[in-house]
Design a protein around this motif. Sequence first.
Motif, PDB file in Angstrom:
ATOM      1  N   UNK A  66       0.836  -1.189   0.000  1.00 49.43           N
ATOM      2  CA  UNK A  66       0.000   0.000   0.000  1.00 49.43           C
ATOM      3  C   UNK A  66       0.879   1.248   0.000  1.00 49.43           C
ATOM      4  N   UNK A  67       0.299   2.347  -0.367  1.00 48.11           N
ATOM      5  CA  UNK A  67       1.041   3.600  -0.358  1.00 48.11           C
ATOM      6  C   UNK A  67       1.539   3.926   1.043  1.00 48.11           C
ATOM      7  N   UNK A  68       0.720   3.618   2.057  1.00 45.41           N
ATOM      8  CA  UNK A  68       1.115   3.901   3.441  1.00 45.41           C
ATOM      9  C   UNK A  68       2.292   3.030   3.866  1.00 45.41           C
ATOM     10  N   UNK A  69       2.271   1.761   3.500  1.00 52.00           N
ATOM     11  CA  UNK A  69       3.379   0.861   3.844  1.00 52.00           C
ATOM     12  C   UNK A  69       4.668   1.321   3.159  1.00 52.00           C
ATOM     13  N   UNK A  70       4.567   1.668   1.885  1.00 52.35           N
ATOM     14  CA  UNK A  70       5.736   2.141   1.154  1.00 52.35           C
ATOM     15  C   UNK A  70       6.281   3.418   1.769  1.00 52.35           C
ATOM     16  N   UNK A  71       5.397   4.318   2.160  1.00 52.87           N
ATOM     17  CA  UNK A  71       5.837   5.586   2.747  1.00 52.87           C
ATOM     18  C   UNK A  71       6.572   5.372   4.060  1.00 52.87           C
ATOM     19  N   UNK A  72       6.113   4.418   4.868  1.00 51.50           N
ATOM     20  CA  UNK A  72       6.796   4.128   6.136  1.00 51.50           C
ATOM     21  C   UNK A  72       8.196   3.585   5.883  1.00 51.50           C
ATOM     22  N   UNK A  73       8.315   2.661   4.935  1.00 53.79           N
ATOM     23  CA  UNK A  73       9.638   2.112   4.603  1.00 53.79           C
ATOM     24  C   UNK A  73      10.562   3.232   4.134  1.00 53.79           C
ATOM     25  N   UNK A  74      10.068   4.087   3.274  1.00 56.35           N
ATOM     26  CA  UNK A  74      10.888   5.189   2.760  1.00 56.35           C
ATOM     27  C   UNK A  74      11.315   6.130   3.884  1.00 56.35           C
TER      28      UNK A  74
END
Length: 468
Positions: A66-74
Amino acid sequence: MKSQRTEYDSMGPVEIADGRLWGAQTQRALAHFAIGETPMPHALLSAYARLKKACALANSELGQLTAAQSALICQVCDEILAGRHDAQFPLPPWTSGSGTQFNMNVNEVIANRASELAGEAPGSHQPLHPNDHVNRSTSSNDTFPTAMHIAAALATHQHVLPALARLQHGCADKGREWNGLLKVGRTHLMDAVPMRMGQEWQAFASQLLAAHADISHALAGVMQLALGGTAVGSGLGAPPGFARAAILHLANFTGLPFREADDHFSAQGAHDALARLSASLKTLAGILFKIANDVRLLASGPRCGLAELKLPDNEPGSSIMPGKVNPTQCEMLAMVALQIMANDQAVTLGNAGGMLQMNVYKPLIIRNLLESLRLAGDAMDSFNRHLVANCQPDSARLARDVENTLMRVTALAPVIGYEQAARIAQRALAQDVPLRVAALQMGVEAALFDKLCDAGEMAGPARQTGRD
């Protein structure tokens, strides 16, 4: 006693001290690989942070996160790149030969830090799981060699090649500045015919320029990345287009032309590109070793050696001999050169040790290669700044030696014959008289001697030495 939390992996529960962002697999590795005192190179960690960020963006674009999961990793990767979590990566290079433990260390720290950011407890695997989300579409077997290439490419491009260019320019500048200074050439450490001091330093510059070209050529092969091969090179578990998308992000992050490997099985089963880069560094090390030894020989003295060069007085050279100054920058450069040669041997053997679809010497290879890259860049800048920039010739010594060398007789040999010329040199040496005196005593006309044995004419025309 420190409070602890319990985390779980596929083998069961593991106790981890509170405040640690790593997870179960990292904790197991700490218990089983307490080897040495030095952790995995920081450059590899930075490469991994860039890689995980690129993978998160690609996975989001392909609907794997998800966009939220990707944003946290970044966000966590950016924190790692900023140096905020360095203490959370304690593993040494001497773990699994595939780098699995280090990859999981990175995955676990990202997942647990993401839990903190989301208001969840570390170890809860919410909202990110180390394997299911942070490691999505990848394997240790393709991410670790990819990170190896990223780290080596960045160190070469940002550190080694610029330092090499600066040293090459420094030597070329001396070559141009000292083109008018005549000196005695030496072969076999014995007096030879006259030459120009500028020619000696231009030769150093030419060697360094060739080394720059060699390293740049080897670097091109490092731009191919193993990402997308997953476990053995077949790409199982990676969605179509994943590697291309992630590598495009990596290229944008770094400004380097990374691309997907032509053959993933080759990229994971062997590390020939890194071995070639290491070999080019070994060639550079040989050049640096020669320069270091030539300079300290030419500077030997100040009264009882060759003493053609005056080196900067950087620090006292002896705890017992007052006033002594040593060529320490030469000694430093020579030691670094030998260490790079030794590191290349380890890289060569490690690369040769790959079996079937996995080379299990990955940490060994990258540890030694990154050390060589760091040492080479640091040493060249130090030598250039603290020696080359401020060394000076002893012009009076150079002129005296040119006048005294017997090998100017070489210019007479085509006219009077080799054997007669040799007898003139032998007479001058035996009677301890100038070569001109001996030549005239043996029938050579003064005008002929002065014309043929002019040191400037023998050294050839002054070259227009440049920086390129």
